[in-house]
Motif scaffolding. Sequence first.
Motif, PDB file in Angstrom:
ATOM      1  N   PRO A  18     167.769 -10.702 -15.249  1.00 12.59           N
ATOM      2  CA  PRO A  18     168.198  -9.489 -14.537  1.00 12.59           C
ATOM      3  C   PRO A  18     167.266  -8.319 -14.849  1.00 12.59           C
ATOM      4  N   TRP A  19     167.279  -7.322 -13.953  1.00  7.76           N
ATOM      5  CA  TRP A  19     166.343  -6.216 -14.073  1.00  7.76           C
ATOM      6  C   TRP A  19     167.003  -4.835 -14.034  1.00  7.76           C
ATOM      7  N   ALA A  20     168.183  -4.706 -13.438  1.00  9.83           N
ATOM      8  CA  ALA A  20     168.745  -3.384 -13.143  1.00  9.83           C
ATOM      9  C   ALA A  20     168.995  -2.587 -14.423  1.00  9.83           C
ATOM     10  N   PRO A  21     168.370  -1.412 -14.573  1.00 11.45           N
ATOM     11  CA  PRO A  21     168.430  -0.704 -15.862  1.00 11.45           C
ATOM     12  C   PRO A  21     169.821  -0.237 -16.272  1.00 11.45           C
ATOM     13  N   ASN A  22     170.614   0.302 -15.337  1.00 14.30           N
ATOM     14  CA  ASN A  22     171.945   0.762 -15.735  1.00 14.30           C
ATOM     15  C   ASN A  22     172.835  -0.394 -16.172  1.00 14.30           C
ATOM     16  N   ILE A  23     172.654  -1.540 -15.548  1.00 11.72           N
ATOM     17  CA  ILE A  23     173.435  -2.709 -15.951  1.00 11.72           C
ATOM     18  C   ILE A  23     172.944  -3.225 -17.295  1.00 11.72           C
ATOM     19  N   TRP A  24     171.644  -3.193 -17.507  1.00 10.35           N
ATOM     20  CA  TRP A  24     171.110  -3.579 -18.824  1.00 10.35           C
ATOM     21  C   TRP A  24     171.652  -2.672 -19.922  1.00 10.35           C
ATOM     22  N   ALA A 210     169.609   3.457 -23.409  1.00  9.06           N
ATOM     23  CA  ALA A 210     169.256   4.088 -22.137  1.00  9.06           C
ATOM     24  C   ALA A 210     167.762   4.004 -21.885  1.00  9.06           C
ATOM     25  N   LEU A 211     166.963   4.254 -22.920  1.00  9.17           N
ATOM     26  CA  LEU A 211     165.520   4.193 -22.781  1.00  9.17           C
ATOM     27  C   LEU A 211     165.027   2.754 -22.673  1.00  9.17           C
ATOM     28  N   CYS A 212     165.541   1.880 -23.520  1.00  9.95           N
ATOM     29  CA  CYS A 212     165.081   0.502 -23.515  1.00  9.95           C
ATOM     30  C   CYS A 212     165.428  -0.199 -22.208  1.00  9.95           C
ATOM     31  N   SER A 213     166.520   0.182 -21.576  1.00 12.46           N
ATOM     32  CA  SER A 213     166.879  -0.441 -20.300  1.00 12.46           C
ATOM     33  C   SER A 213     165.823  -0.148 -19.230  1.00 12.46           C
ATOM     34  N   VAL A 214     165.191   1.019 -19.312  1.00  9.54           N
ATOM     35  CA  VAL A 214     164.093   1.334 -18.398  1.00  9.54           C
ATOM     36  C   VAL A 214     162.880   0.460 -18.717  1.00  9.54           C
ATOM     37  N   LEU A 215     162.596   0.275 -20.005  1.00 12.53           N
ATOM     38  CA  LEU A 215     161.485  -0.596 -20.401  1.00 12.53           C
ATOM     39  C   LEU A 215     161.721  -2.032 -19.936  1.00 12.53           C
ATOM     40  N   ILE A 216     162.959  -2.487 -20.030  1.00 15.00           N
ATOM     41  CA  ILE A 216     163.286  -3.837 -19.566  1.00 15.00           C
ATOM     42  C   ILE A 216     163.059  -3.946 -18.062  1.00 15.00           C
ATOM     43  N   TRP A 217     163.487  -2.936 -17.332  1.00 19.07           N
ATOM     44  CA  TRP A 217     163.248  -2.922 -15.880  1.00 19.07           C
ATOM     45  C   TRP A 217     161.761  -3.087 -15.585  1.00 19.07           C
ATOM     46  N   ILE A 218     160.934  -2.310 -16.265  1.00 14.71           N
ATOM     47  CA  ILE A 218     159.489  -2.397 -16.071  1.00 14.71           C
ATOM     48  C   ILE A 218     158.989  -3.800 -16.392  1.00 14.71           C
ATOM     49  N   CYS A 226     152.542  -3.285 -14.783  1.00 12.29           N
ATOM     50  CA  CYS A 226     153.161  -2.074 -15.330  1.00 12.29           C
ATOM     51  C   CYS A 226     153.470  -2.208 -16.822  1.00 12.29           C
ATOM     52  N   TRP A 227     154.155  -3.282 -17.200  1.00 14.02           N
ATOM     53  CA  TRP A 227     154.516  -3.430 -18.612  1.00 14.02           C
ATOM     54  C   TRP A 227     153.281  -3.635 -19.476  1.00 14.02           C
ATOM     55  N   ALA A 228     152.287  -4.344 -18.972  1.00  9.07           N
ATOM     56  CA  ALA A 228     151.055  -4.537 -19.739  1.00  9.07           C
ATOM     57  C   ALA A 228     150.371  -3.198 -20.018  1.00  9.07           C
ATOM     58  N   ARG A 229     150.468  -2.268 -19.093  1.00  9.35           N
ATOM     59  CA  ARG A 229     149.908  -0.923 -19.318  1.00  9.35           C
ATOM     60  C   ARG A 229     150.719  -0.176 -20.374  1.00  9.35           C
ATOM     61  N   ILE A 230     152.041  -0.137 -20.143  1.00 10.15           N
ATOM     62  CA  ILE A 230     152.897   0.791 -20.884  1.00 10.15           C
ATOM     63  C   ILE A 230     153.162   0.355 -22.313  1.00 10.15           C
ATOM     64  N   ARG A 231     153.274  -0.930 -22.554  1.00 15.21           N
ATOM     65  CA  ARG A 231     153.755  -1.387 -23.856  1.00 15.21           C
ATOM     66  C   ARG A 231     152.874  -0.966 -25.020  1.00 15.21           C
ATOM     67  N   GLY A 236     151.679   1.781 -29.338  1.00 11.77           N
ATOM     68  CA  GLY A 236     152.580   0.625 -29.280  1.00 11.77           C
ATOM     69  C   GLY A 236     154.039   0.974 -29.490  1.00 11.77           C
ATOM     70  N   ARG A 237     154.387   2.258 -29.384  1.00 15.22           N
ATOM     71  CA  ARG A 237     155.775   2.694 -29.608  1.00 15.22           C
ATOM     72  C   ARG A 237     156.757   1.965 -28.703  1.00 15.22           C
ATOM     73  N   TRP A 238     156.423   1.794 -27.430  1.00 11.15           N
ATOM     74  CA  TRP A 238     157.370   1.243 -26.462  1.00 11.15           C
ATOM     75  C   TRP A 238     157.557  -0.250 -26.678  1.00 11.15           C
ATOM     76  N   ARG A 239     156.502  -0.931 -27.093  1.00 15.21           N
ATOM     77  CA  ARG A 239     156.632  -2.343 -27.461  1.00 15.21           C
ATOM     78  C   ARG A 239     157.525  -2.492 -28.677  1.00 15.21           C
ATOM     79  N   ARG A 240     157.409  -1.582 -29.638  1.00 16.88           N
ATOM     80  CA  ARG A 240     158.234  -1.665 -30.845  1.00 16.88           C
ATOM     81  C   ARG A 240     159.714  -1.418 -30.527  1.00 16.88           C
ATOM     82  N   LEU A 241     159.992  -0.453 -29.656  1.00 12.69           N
ATOM     83  CA  LEU A 241     161.385  -0.208 -29.290  1.00 12.69           C
ATOM     84  C   LEU A 241     161.959  -1.411 -28.554  1.00 12.69           C
ATOM     85  N   HIS A 242     161.195  -1.962 -27.637  1.00 12.42           N
ATOM     86  CA  HIS A 242     161.635  -3.154 -26.909  1.00 12.42           C
ATOM     87  C   HIS A 242     161.937  -4.287 -27.888  1.00 12.42           C
TER      88      HIS A 242
END
Length: 252
Positions: A18-24, A210-218, A226-231, A236-242
């Motif tokens: 699944p991808w939907a951020p609010n549901i995640w 709330a933040l990680c659900s957006v990362l999961i969506w990406i 997109c995720w390869a760019r951002i992580r 590497g902050r966003w990869r660590r949070l994920h």
Amino acid sequence: MSQSLITLYDVHSTISQPWAPNIWRIRLILNFKRLPHRTVWVDFEEVEATLRMTGASPVGQKSDGRLVYTLPVIVDRLRSKSSPVVLSNVNHIAEYLEATYPARPIFPEGSRAMQALFVHYIQEIFVKPLLPILIPLTHQRLPERSHAHFRRGDSVSTLPPPSLGGAQHEQAWVAVKEQFNFLASILDKNNSDGNGAVAMGRDVTYADFALCSVLIWIEKVSPHDCWARIREWNGGRWRRLHSRCREYMDVC
């Protein structure tokens, strides 16, 4: 079904996760609190009828007076099989789960106001530059029957925006990077009294979900672009949070 568990409604897609951020966001809470639950999958064209049948409340009203039904929705039978609690609206659901099942809190004492401000920023400001990039990609991941649902919409506004190209695409990424840089500069203030990965310093909270659900969506809709760019942005902050939230990502 009359099992004593929580039912979470989610949308079908053509990808395996699944991808939907609010549901995640709600799924992360359910897993974090170790609450027994299951997912019921719904096509976009069936959302309103399904939610009306469950007794879920609408989350708004269109200009023509029609009611708006959206996911996430939960049906909680843990406390009563015969009188389940049915809730819509992601923030209302989060507040309910915290109040009803306070073990393993997502709102540490004294943090609600600051977390509400953080989550508002994520929902209303941080995510906006991502929308022109992610919404067309997300639409591509929907089943063909859901594409037909959007094409039958009564307004052009029901259709997803076209994919960006060329200079527009790169300009959009500049705006996305600005938001990630700003948020990283705020979260960096935790480095002296926390691990620097989470909003409250050391323990995961609702703000992180709330933040990680957006990362999961990406990650789910565009893992190799997109995720390869951002992580790896911002050290590497966003990869660590994920990674920090990965143990709460089971799909039941």
